[in-house]
Design an enzyme around this catalytic site. Sequence first.
Site, PDB file in Angstrom:
ATOM      1  N   MET A  17       0.829  -1.210   0.000  1.00 46.20           N
ATOM      2  CA  MET A  17       0.000   0.000   0.000  1.00 46.20           C
ATOM      3  C   MET A  17       0.862   1.258   0.000  1.00 46.20           C
ATOM      4  O   MET A  17       1.631   1.497   0.936  1.00 46.20           O
ATOM      5  CB  MET A  17      -0.922  -0.005   1.219  1.00 46.20           C
ATOM      6  CG  MET A  17      -1.930  -1.132   1.214  1.00 46.20           C
ATOM      7  SD  MET A  17      -2.870  -1.208   2.763  1.00 46.20           S
ATOM      8  CE  MET A  17      -1.633  -1.931   3.868  1.00 46.20           C
ATOM      9  N   GLN A  70       8.230  -3.874  -5.207  1.00 45.36           N
ATOM     10  CA  GLN A  70       7.281  -3.708  -6.315  1.00 45.36           C
ATOM     11  C   GLN A  70       7.633  -2.507  -7.180  1.00 45.36           C
ATOM     12  O   GLN A  70       7.938  -1.426  -6.669  1.00 45.36           O
ATOM     13  CB  GLN A  70       5.855  -3.531  -5.781  1.00 45.36           C
ATOM     14  CG  GLN A  70       4.805  -3.552  -6.884  1.00 45.36           C
ATOM     15  CD  GLN A  70       3.403  -3.267  -6.361  1.00 45.36           C
ATOM     16  OE1 GLN A  70       3.085  -2.133  -6.030  1.00 45.36           O
ATOM     17  NE2 GLN A  70       2.564  -4.300  -6.310  1.00 45.36           N
ATOM     18  N   CYS A 100      -2.776  -0.988  -9.721  1.00 51.67           N
ATOM     19  CA  CYS A 100      -3.006   0.257  -8.992  1.00 51.67           C
ATOM     20  C   CYS A 100      -4.039   1.118  -9.718  1.00 51.67           C
ATOM     21  O   CYS A 100      -3.870   1.437 -10.894  1.00 51.67           O
ATOM     22  CB  CYS A 100      -1.711   1.048  -8.826  1.00 51.67           C
ATOM     23  SG  CYS A 100      -1.953   2.627  -7.963  1.00 51.67           S
ATOM     24  N   LYS A 139       0.731  -8.286  -9.935  1.00 50.13           N
ATOM     25  CA  LYS A 139      -0.508  -7.966  -9.219  1.00 50.13           C
ATOM     26  C   LYS A 139      -1.475  -7.305 -10.193  1.00 50.13           C
ATOM     27  O   LYS A 139      -1.138  -6.287 -10.814  1.00 50.13           O
ATOM     28  CB  LYS A 139      -0.232  -7.039  -8.029  1.00 50.13           C
ATOM     29  CG  LYS A 139      -1.415  -6.873  -7.076  1.00 50.13           C
ATOM     30  CD  LYS A 139      -0.983  -6.135  -5.809  1.00 50.13           C
ATOM     31  CE  LYS A 139      -2.074  -6.199  -4.735  1.00 50.13           C
ATOM     32  NZ  LYS A 139      -3.273  -5.414  -5.070  1.00 50.13           N
TER      33      LYS A 139
END
Length: 321
Positions: A17, A70, A100, A139
């Site tokens: 996050m 990431q 995202c 992701k």
Amino acid sequence: MKIKDVLVENPICLAPMAGVADRAFRELCVEYGAGYTVSEMVSSKGLTLGDRKSAELLSLGKNENPAAVQIFGDDPEIMAEAAVKCLEFNPQVIDINMGCPAPKVAMNGGGASLMKNPSLAGEIVKAVSSAVDIPITVKIRKGWDDESVNAVKMAEIAEKNGAAAITVHGRTRTQMYSGKVDYDIIADVKRAVGIPVIGNGDIVDEQSAAIMLERTNCDAIMIGRGALGNPWIFRRINAYLTECRVLPDVSVNEKMLVMLRHIKTLIEYKGEYTGIREARHHAGYYTKGLHGGASYRRLLSQLENYEQLEEIAFNIAKENS
């Protein structure tokens, strides 16, 4: 769960996050039972240009093992170059962000915008996986919107081009974080690929963790917003899943002690000026749901030093005892 040759003994993961899951918070979550962590996302362009902020974001704690860093971007060559630079920080895994939803990322070619360009997404995964000798994960989201749900296709492309695992957030980009997570799309991805699948979205307690595992058959779960101001969620879920135990609620006193320790570490890593300003955000989560929490959050929003935080924490514990 094994991500290629990296063993994740405890597949309860902390999500990457931005602005929250920094080194101080990740280390705290590991202490409370997170078995795998992922750094905040870093711009591949910024990293290749030597941005100092990127180095701070990629620094891993001593107790973060296994851990991933990431990166995001839309240029395969730059992403590959950034992946090589990531190796300087000794991660066990490199994760590529293709989920995202933030406008500043998704509207500039990175993050969830790659859900609209599967062929480019495949080129990026191939370039990155070819550039480094550690596992690459990806992701993604359910899709860009309800008219373009393509998580299964994206997962298959990622696997074909070298991804060793994939995390699926069960919402589209247009949903952002609204509505309910779609367990079926995560289950569809799990059936479609041979690599590990990590389920993400709406895991906020023991029950929601068990539901994610049961409904999707995923190999691991990833907790994001449910961990904010609540690092002991990992301890609770681990106890529930491995021992069928429901642990008692954390006392307000423990919450305040953990908050203080968290912010103290934050200041140690980032200095008091930055640490205290970021503490305002974190402290708001720790005080959510407490008696007098709203008034205390107003005070916390004007926090100037650690001593003020200690005084507020003492008063909160006293009022809620």
